[in-house]
Design an enzyme around this catalytic site. Structure first.
Site, short mmCIF file in Angstrom:
data_model
loop_
_atom_site.label_atom_id
_atom_site.label_comp_id
_atom_site.label_asym_id
_atom_site.label_seq_id
_atom_site.Cartn_x
_atom_site.Cartn_y
_atom_site.Cartn_z
N ARG A 1 22.97 -12.30 -44.82
CA ARG A 1 22.98 -10.75 -44.52
C ARG A 1 24.35 -10.15 -44.24
O ARG A 1 24.67 -8.96 -44.40
CB ARG A 1 21.82 -10.06 -44.15
CG ARG A 1 21.95 -10.19 -42.50
CD ARG A 1 20.88 -9.20 -41.78
NE ARG A 1 21.17 -7.91 -41.71
CZ ARG A 1 20.48 -7.02 -42.31
NH1 ARG A 1 19.32 -7.25 -43.07
NH2 ARG A 1 21.05 -5.91 -42.33
N LEU B 1 25.42 -12.92 -35.35
CA LEU B 1 25.23 -11.76 -35.41
C LEU B 1 24.68 -11.43 -36.65
O LEU B 1 25.17 -11.84 -37.63
CB LEU B 1 26.38 -10.89 -35.20
CG LEU B 1 27.31 -10.85 -33.97
CD1 LEU B 1 28.69 -10.14 -34.09
CD2 LEU B 1 26.47 -10.21 -32.94
N HIS B 2 23.39 -10.70 -36.77
CA HIS B 2 22.68 -10.68 -37.95
C HIS B 2 21.87 -9.38 -37.91
O HIS B 2 21.57 -8.81 -38.88
CB HIS B 2 21.92 -11.73 -38.53
CG HIS B 2 20.55 -11.76 -37.61
ND1 HIS B 2 20.55 -12.32 -36.17
CD2 HIS B 2 19.27 -11.49 -37.80
CE1 HIS B 2 19.22 -12.31 -35.84
NE2 HIS B 2 18.55 -11.69 -36.84
N ARG B 3 21.51 -8.75 -36.82
CA ARG B 3 20.76 -7.66 -36.81
C ARG B 3 21.25 -6.41 -37.45
O ARG B 3 22.71 -6.17 -37.22
CB ARG B 3 20.26 -7.08 -35.51
CG ARG B 3 19.34 -8.37 -34.73
CD ARG B 3 18.67 -8.05 -33.48
NE ARG B 3 17.88 -9.05 -33.32
CZ ARG B 3 16.69 -9.54 -33.39
NH1 ARG B 3 16.17 -8.50 -34.42
NH2 ARG B 3 16.06 -10.73 -33.48
#
Length: 351
Positions: free
Chosen positions: A230, A195-197
């Site tokens: 991030r 998950l990164h968005r």
């Protein structure tokens, strides 16, 4: 992943007598060791001829640094063509500079669209394709998008997917990551999570709810979560723990795809991973409201479930019940895309 097979194909044509020359420019946008440098080593990509060192900062700061650096490169030695891949900031920034300096642009992975203008990548795609001379596409969906935008048919080249070239040629080199033995993983008995968005990870409460539901719905299977840079800072403040959740550092290409290939399923918000799972016939649950790769759904193993955490449990139930679709491989995702691209380049640049 997208450049490596093109470099190999150019070298092969050079050995056959082609006069095509290239220089490899690394903008420095992706500067994490495991997410950039190790990919060069593992995929056998030669060291960049030039590294612009434009990592860090906001998107605007990165774009500015890339544009200034690439402009200087072209001033010193102008090329006949600028080839860009994908949809990152580097793709857009270099395309703008090239066209302003009267250099044609070839876009590998042209024409893909999500329709979501809140995604930085969508802006990059639209700007890049508005400047492109040669459109190298991965699917008929992409071809249609370009035609709708008025791109002439003789500028669209349906060649396939260079990322799949890399996947197929390296599959027998995949290697176990350290987490395999440490977590006692077994083929088909764990789930990979990425998950990164921003829509999923920028709000602590949203990310916590997503992970809580994933953990609850996993039936105790190990969850291996290589954490994007991030996302690390947000997770550090949350203190999420579970006996079956393994949050690890980003992995190299060979290690990550070993995990994916042998997993029961992947839960992700990445576009590229949905392509790899499709080719490896691994069930993929995509936590997004839209996708720029619809062929992974209509043909492949991917299902788009949206960003509402409540959608995860039904998808996991479908997975565990054995009712997940088998999927097929899209046309021209056969490992020969780079050869097609280079054949076209040789023809166009020599004419």
């Amino acid at each position: 992943m997208k450049i490596a097979p093109i470099v190999d194909a150019i070298k092969a044509r050079q050995q056959e007598g082609a006069t095509l020359r290239y220089r490899l420019i690394h903008t420095g946008q992706h500067y994490d060791q495991n997410m950039s440098a190790s990919f060069f080593e593992q995929l056998g990509i030669p060291d960049p001829d030039i590294n612009l060192g434009a990592g860090g900062g906001t998107q605007a700061e990165q774009a500015a640094a890339i544009m200034m650096g690439y402009e200087n490169v072209l001033r010193q030695e102008r090329s006949d063509l600028c080839m860009v891949v994908g949809d990152v900031t580097s793709t857009m920034a270099c395309s703008i500079v090239a066209r302003k300096m009267l250099v044609d642009v070839a876009h590998v992975e042209a024409g893909i669209r999500s329709g979501d203008w809140t995604m930085p990548e969508e802006i990059n795609r639209i700007v890049t394709d508005s400047l492109t001379s040669y459109f190298f596409t991965t699917s008929e969906f992409a071809n249609r998008n370009l035609r709708k935008n008025g791109v002439a048919e003789d500028r669209i080249f349906f060649v396939g997917n260079t990322m799949i070239d890399s996947l197929l040629r390296n599959m027998d080199r995949f290697r176990k990551p350290e987490i395999w033995d440490r977590a006692g993983l077994e083929p088909g008995s764990y789930i990979v999570v990425t998950l990164h968005r921003p829509a999923n990870v920028d709000e602590e409460s949203k990310l916590k709810e997503l992970l809580d539901v994933i953990i609850f719905s996993s039936r105790g299977l190990p969850l291996v979560f290589p954490v994007h840079p991030r996302t690390v800072k947000i997770l550090q403040n949350m203190g999420i723990q579970a006996p079956n959740l393994y949050m690890i550092e980003p992995l190299g290409y060979l290690e990550f795809n070993y995990l994916v290939k042998h997993s029961k399923a992947v839960i992700t918000d990445s576009g590229g991973i949905t392509e790899e799972t499709t080719v490896m016939h691994v069930p993929c649950i995509t936590v997004r409201d839209n996708t720029e790769r619809p062929e992974t759904i209509s043909i492949g193993t991917n299902e788009l479930i949206g960003t509402d955490p409540r959608a995860i449990a039904p998808a996991m139930e479908k997975l565990f019940s054995g009712n997940w679709k088998k999927g097929d491989i899209p046309e021209k995702w056969d490992g020969k895309t780079a050869e097609r691209i280079v054949d076209i380049l040789v023809s166009k640049l020599s004419s």
